[in-house]
Scaffold this motif. Structure first.
Motif, PDB file in Angstrom:
ATOM      1  N   SER A   1      78.254  11.588 -48.005  1.00  0.00           N
ATOM      2  CA  SER A   1      78.553  12.752 -47.303  1.00  0.00           C
ATOM      3  C   SER A   1      79.259  12.104 -46.057  1.00  0.00           C
ATOM      4  CB  SER A   1      77.538  13.806 -46.976  1.00  0.00           C
ATOM      5  OG  SER A   1      76.503  13.021 -46.232  1.00  0.00           O
TER       6      SER A   1
ATOM      7  N   SER B   1      77.000  19.148 -40.175  1.00  0.00           N
ATOM      8  CA  SER B   1      78.040  18.406 -40.727  1.00  0.00           C
ATOM      9  C   SER B   1      78.803  17.655 -39.837  1.00  0.00           C
ATOM     10  CB  SER B   1      79.028  19.503 -41.461  1.00  0.00           C
ATOM     11  OG  SER B   1      79.529  20.342 -40.676  1.00  0.00           O
TER      12      SER B   1
ATOM     13  N   ASP C   1      81.961  17.275 -48.253  1.00  0.00           N
ATOM     14  CA  ASP C   1      80.659  17.305 -48.604  1.00  0.00           C
ATOM     15  C   ASP C   1      80.105  17.907 -49.809  1.00  0.00           C
ATOM     16  OD1 ASP C   1      80.858  15.175 -46.656  1.00  0.00           O
ATOM     17  OD2 ASP C   1      79.358  16.153 -45.180  1.00  0.00           O
TER      18      ASP C   1
ATOM     19  N   ALA D   1      79.231  16.837 -53.664  1.00  0.00           N
ATOM     20  CA  ALA D   1      77.881  17.029 -54.330  1.00  0.00           C
ATOM     21  C   ALA D   1      78.231  17.994 -55.791  1.00  0.00           C
ATOM     22  CB  ALA D   1      77.052  17.612 -53.477  1.00  0.00           C
TER      23      ALA D   1
ATOM     24  N   SER E   1      72.332  22.024 -48.780  1.00  0.00           N
ATOM     25  CA  SER E   1      70.956  22.782 -49.622  1.00  0.00           C
ATOM     26  C   SER E   1      71.694  23.342 -50.975  1.00  0.00           C
ATOM     27  CB  SER E   1      70.677  23.857 -48.719  1.00  0.00           C
ATOM     28  OG  SER E   1      70.082  23.410 -47.493  1.00  0.00           O
TER      29      SER E   1
ATOM     30  N   ARG F   1      71.981  14.806 -54.729  1.00  0.00           N
ATOM     31  CA  ARG F   1      71.480  14.308 -53.461  1.00  0.00           C
ATOM     32  C   ARG F   1      72.003  12.800 -53.298  1.00  0.00           C
ATOM     33  NH1 ARG F   1      66.868  11.228 -52.083  1.00  0.00           N
ATOM     34  NH2 ARG F   1      66.610  10.673 -54.045  1.00  0.00           N
TER      35      ARG F   1
ATOM     36  N   CYS G   1      82.108  19.747 -44.059  1.00  0.00           N
ATOM     37  CA  CYS G   1      81.120  20.074 -44.735  1.00  0.00           C
ATOM     38  C   CYS G   1      81.616  20.768 -46.165  1.00  0.00           C
ATOM     39  CB  CYS G   1      80.502  21.569 -43.973  1.00  0.00           C
ATOM     40  SG  CYS G   1      78.873  22.140 -44.685  1.00  0.00           S
TER      41      CYS G   1
ATOM     42  N   ASN H   1      77.125  10.073 -43.879  1.00  0.00           N
ATOM     43  CA  ASN H   1      75.797  10.222 -44.437  1.00  0.00           C
ATOM     44  C   ASN H   1      75.144  11.498 -43.804  1.00  0.00           C
ATOM     45  OD1 ASN H   1      73.825   9.500 -46.458  1.00  0.00           O
ATOM     46  ND2 ASN H   1      72.798   8.337 -45.007  1.00  0.00           N
ATOM     47  N   TYR H   2      75.706  12.607 -43.150  1.00  0.00           N
ATOM     48  CA  TYR H   2      74.888  13.432 -42.512  1.00  0.00           C
ATOM     49  C   TYR H   2      74.240  14.467 -43.553  1.00  0.00           C
ATOM     50  CZ  TYR H   2      76.904  12.391 -37.853  1.00  0.00           C
ATOM     51  OH  TYR H   2      77.129  12.234 -36.834  1.00  0.00           O
ATOM     52  N   GLN H   3      74.612  14.675 -44.661  1.00  0.00           N
ATOM     53  CA  GLN H   3      74.025  15.366 -45.583  1.00  0.00           C
ATOM     54  C   GLN H   3      73.791  16.775 -45.493  1.00  0.00           C
ATOM     55  OE1 GLN H   3      70.926  13.104 -47.577  1.00  0.00           O
ATOM     56  NE2 GLN H   3      71.263  11.104 -46.347  1.00  0.00           N
TER      57      GLN H   3
END
Length: 170
Positions: free
Chosen positions: A38, A84, A97, A101, A46, A34, A94, A41-43
């Motif tokens: 990204s 994304s 990112d 993670a 899931s 978490r 995407c 910062n769009y994160q």
């Protein structure tokens, strides 16, 4: 543990002890994901944590290798391409990112005595169906996670640093 030592310690685990991973340890590694950066910062991520045997069997059917069956849990890193960031030329970040993670998870897991293995060569459509994901969510990485059967610390084969660096130009 110093970061460089942690990076050297992490390896792809393909044999896990028959021991569940504690919820607090799963939450810890997910919390590090978490916190991962990204694009803009769009994160757009899931994380589906699969521990139920029936659900694991369905996910494993998308990557039918014997070793993955020993993992007590599988974290499926999923991306939302609608959320994304897309660069001006249309490149979708995407997957990048998701990779950042996932890497945070692998390093955090190694730091607390857990093992992981990146799995990208799986049938994404089959995994999507197994998890009943919305159409706009893509499973990007499977991360089986658990306690390594043995702490073997295999010799990592890496290129020499000088073979990777270009200074100021190619």
């Amino acid at each position: 543990m110093a970061f460089f030592e942690l990076a050297k310690k992490r390896y792809s685990v393909r044999q896990f002890k028959n021991q569940p991973v504690e919820d607090d340890k799963l939450k810890y590694v997910l919390e590090t994901a978490r916190m991962a950066p990204s694009a803009c910062n769009y994160q757009p991520l899931s994380f589906v944590v699969v521990t139920d045997e029936a659900a694991k069997t369905k996910v494993i059917s998308s990557y039918n290798r014997e070793w993955i069956k020993t993992a007590p849990a599988i974290i499926v890193v999923c991306g939302n391409h609608k959320e994304s960031w897309h660069r001006g030329d249309g490149k979708d970040h995407c997957d990048i990112d998701a990779a950042i993670a996932a890497d945070h998870i692998t390093l955090a897991a190694a730091d607390i005595g857990l093992g992981t293995c990146w799995v990208c060569a799986f049938d994404s459509k089959k995994c999507h169906e197994a998890l009943k994901l919305p159409e706009y969510i893509e499973p990007i990485v499977l991360l089986p996670i658990g306690y390594p059967e043995e702490d073997i610390q295999p010799q990592k084969k890496r290129k020499e640093l000088d073979d990777l660096i270009r200074q100021n130009r190619w």
